[in-house]
Design a protein around this motif. Structure first.
Motif, PDB file in Angstrom:
ATOM      1  N   ARG A  16       0.720  -1.442   0.150  1.00  0.00           N
ATOM      2  CA  ARG A  16      -0.414  -0.047   0.297  1.00  0.00           C
ATOM      3  C   ARG A  16       1.107   1.136   0.091  1.00  0.00           C
ATOM      4  O   ARG A  16       0.377   1.974  -0.694  1.00  0.00           O
ATOM      5  CB  ARG A  16      -0.740  -0.081   1.109  1.00  0.00           C
ATOM      6  N   LEU A  17       1.781   1.577   0.171  1.00  0.00           N
ATOM      7  CA  LEU A  17       2.860   2.620   0.553  1.00  0.00           C
ATOM      8  C   LEU A  17       4.139   2.945  -0.496  1.00  0.00           C
ATOM      9  O   LEU A  17       3.293   3.629  -1.311  1.00  0.00           O
ATOM     10  CB  LEU A  17       3.734   1.824   2.197  1.00  0.00           C
ATOM     11  N   VAL A  18       3.690   1.355  -0.715  1.00  0.00           N
ATOM     12  CA  VAL A  18       4.999   2.001  -1.977  1.00  0.00           C
ATOM     13  C   VAL A  18       3.638   1.941  -3.541  1.00  0.00           C
ATOM     14  O   VAL A  18       3.889   3.008  -4.739  1.00  0.00           O
ATOM     15  CB  VAL A  18       5.246   0.049  -3.054  1.00  0.00           C
ATOM     16  N   ALA A  19       2.742   1.867  -3.129  1.00  0.00           N
ATOM     17  CA  ALA A  19       1.392   2.019  -4.263  1.00  0.00           C
ATOM     18  C   ALA A  19       0.772   3.810  -4.101  1.00  0.00           C
ATOM     19  O   ALA A  19       1.136   4.835  -5.311  1.00  0.00           O
ATOM     20  CB  ALA A  19       0.118   1.680  -4.068  1.00  0.00           C
ATOM     21  N   ILE A  20       0.775   4.089  -3.278  1.00  0.00           N
ATOM     22  CA  ILE A  20       0.540   5.886  -2.789  1.00  0.00           C
ATOM     23  C   ILE A  20       1.668   6.784  -3.093  1.00  0.00           C
ATOM     24  O   ILE A  20       1.322   7.573  -3.643  1.00  0.00           O
ATOM     25  CB  ILE A  20       0.246   5.560  -1.127  1.00  0.00           C
ATOM     26  N   SER A  21       3.276   6.054  -2.950  1.00  0.00           N
ATOM     27  CA  SER A  21       4.572   6.670  -3.458  1.00  0.00           C
ATOM     28  C   SER A  21       4.265   6.764  -4.442  1.00  0.00           C
ATOM     29  O   SER A  21       4.448   7.753  -4.822  1.00  0.00           O
ATOM     30  CB  SER A  21       6.022   5.698  -2.491  1.00  0.00           C
ATOM     31  N   ALA A  22       4.074   5.922  -6.014  1.00  0.00           N
ATOM     32  CA  ALA A  22       3.816   5.761  -6.438  1.00  0.00           C
ATOM     33  C   ALA A  22       2.886   6.991  -7.660  1.00  0.00           C
ATOM     34  O   ALA A  22       3.237   6.909  -8.694  1.00  0.00           O
ATOM     35  CB  ALA A  22       3.675   4.398  -7.899  1.00  0.00           C
ATOM     36  N   ILE A  23       1.869   6.576  -6.594  1.00  0.00           N
ATOM     37  CA  ILE A  23       0.675   7.864  -7.377  1.00  0.00           C
ATOM     38  C   ILE A  23       1.180   9.504  -7.123  1.00  0.00           C
ATOM     39  O   ILE A  23       0.611   9.955  -8.061  1.00  0.00           O
ATOM     40  CB  ILE A  23      -0.570   6.970  -6.422  1.00  0.00           C
ATOM     41  N   CYS A  24       1.455   9.078  -6.020  1.00  0.00           N
ATOM     42  CA  CYS A  24       1.660  11.036  -5.498  1.00  0.00           C
ATOM     43  C   CYS A  24       2.631  11.415  -6.085  1.00  0.00           C
ATOM     44  O   CYS A  24       3.011  12.565  -6.867  1.00  0.00           O
ATOM     45  CB  CYS A  24       2.473  11.057  -3.896  1.00  0.00           C
ATOM     46  N   VAL A  25       4.080  10.273  -6.328  1.00  0.00           N
ATOM     47  CA  VAL A  25       5.044  11.059  -8.018  1.00  0.00           C
ATOM     48  C   VAL A  25       4.936  11.370  -8.780  1.00  0.00           C
ATOM     49  O   VAL A  25       5.152  12.364  -9.788  1.00  0.00           O
ATOM     50  CB  VAL A  25       6.098   9.646  -7.458  1.00  0.00           C
ATOM     51  N   SER A  26       3.737  10.335  -9.437  1.00  0.00           N
ATOM     52  CA  SER A  26       3.136  10.456 -10.684  1.00  0.00           C
ATOM     53  C   SER A  26       2.381  11.887 -10.803  1.00  0.00           C
ATOM     54  O   SER A  26       2.443  12.846 -11.820  1.00  0.00           O
ATOM     55  CB  SER A  26       2.402   9.401 -11.100  1.00  0.00           C
ATOM     56  N   ILE A  27       1.476  11.877 -10.053  1.00  0.00           N
ATOM     57  CA  ILE A  27       0.610  13.345  -9.547  1.00  0.00           C
ATOM     58  C   ILE A  27       1.521  14.890 -10.086  1.00  0.00           C
ATOM     59  O   ILE A  27       1.772  15.150 -10.260  1.00  0.00           O
ATOM     60  CB  ILE A  27      -0.255  12.775  -8.796  1.00  0.00           C
ATOM     61  N   GLY A  28       2.980  14.152  -9.479  1.00  0.00           N
ATOM     62  CA  GLY A  28       3.225  15.576  -8.417  1.00  0.00           C
ATOM     63  C   GLY A  28       4.506  15.853 -10.133  1.00  0.00           C
ATOM     64  O   GLY A  28       4.626  16.644 -10.589  1.00  0.00           O
ATOM     65  N   GLY A  29       5.350  15.110 -10.543  1.00  0.00           N
ATOM     66  CA  GLY A  29       6.085  15.177 -11.701  1.00  0.00           C
ATOM     67  C   GLY A  29       4.963  15.471 -13.244  1.00  0.00           C
ATOM     68  O   GLY A  29       5.453  15.839 -14.225  1.00  0.00           O
ATOM     69  N   ALA A  30       3.695  15.049 -12.759  1.00  0.00           N
ATOM     70  CA  ALA A  30       2.990  15.718 -14.695  1.00  0.00           C
ATOM     71  C   ALA A  30       2.810  17.730 -14.132  1.00  0.00           C
ATOM     72  O   ALA A  30       2.267  17.139 -15.280  1.00  0.00           O
ATOM     73  CB  ALA A  30       1.393  14.581 -13.982  1.00  0.00           C
ATOM     74  N   HIS A  31       2.664  17.739 -13.535  1.00  0.00           N
ATOM     75  CA  HIS A  31       2.541  19.081 -12.849  1.00  0.00           C
ATOM     76  C   HIS A  31       3.464  20.115 -12.953  1.00  0.00           C
ATOM     77  O   HIS A  31       3.463  21.453 -12.794  1.00  0.00           O
ATOM     78  CB  HIS A  31       1.438  19.295 -12.096  1.00  0.00           C
ATOM     79  N   ALA A  32       4.407  19.431 -12.338  1.00  0.00           N
ATOM     80  CA  ALA A  32       6.631  20.076 -12.720  1.00  0.00           C
ATOM     81  C   ALA A  32       6.386  21.017 -13.773  1.00  0.00           C
ATOM     82  O   ALA A  32       5.860  20.079 -15.091  1.00  0.00           O
ATOM     83  CB  ALA A  32       7.295  19.044 -12.514  1.00  0.00           C
ATOM     84  N   GLN A  33       6.676  21.779 -13.808  1.00  0.00           N
ATOM     85  CA  GLN A  33       7.084  23.138 -14.655  1.00  0.00           C
ATOM     86  C   GLN A  33       8.375  23.644 -15.470  1.00  0.00           C
ATOM     87  O   GLN A  33       8.643  24.015 -14.679  1.00  0.00           O
ATOM     88  CB  GLN A  33       5.736  23.339 -15.483  1.00  0.00           C
TER      89      GLN A  33
END
Length: 129
Positions: A16-33
């Motif tokens: 669960r921790l790995v899945a939540i971390s992966a989701i957070c990283v993908s969301i954060g990376g998508a909004h970086a500009q």
């Protein structure tokens, strides 16, 4: 009704921790500009360099283009395109300064534009007695 929590196995908790971390990283990376994207070299210099350098003149003096680019990319620019833009700007400022000094050296100064008399003159005629 009594709520009794079942013990979660350590393996499930880890998943669960790995899945939540992966989701957070993908969301954060998508909004970086890139905030420097599309800025000219002059704008990059004005935004990031004028705190320490009041002028761009002389900053690229006696440096190869590639070494200046690598230095700026490692220390001051956010990506390679902004490092190239800043490198080109610094070289253009120093290039304009060098071409002006070369033009000034090639052109004679204002008083020297008059017709110059040769410094060697034929001897004066000898008066006859």
């Amino acid at each position: 009704m009594e709520l009794v929590s079942k013990p979660v196995s350590l393996q499930k908790l880890w998943r669960r921790l790995v899945a939540i971390s992966a989701i957070c990283v993908s969301i954060g990376g998508a909004h970086a500009q890139n905030l420097d994207q599309g800025k000219s070299g002059a704008r990059l210099f004005a935004d990031g360099c004028t705190t320490c350098h009041h002028s761009a003149r002389g900053l690229s003096k006696a440096r190869f283009r590639l070494t200046l680019f690598l230095f700026l990319q490692d220390h001051y620019a956010t990506n390679s395109s902004s490092a190239w833009a800043l490198t080109s700007y610094l070289e253009s400022v120093d290039g304009a300064q060098h071409s002006r000094s070369r033009d000034a050296a090639a052109k004679p100064s204002a008083p020297a534009t008059r017709t110059l008399r040769p410094s060697i003159r034929p001897p004066a005629s000898v008066p006859e007695h």
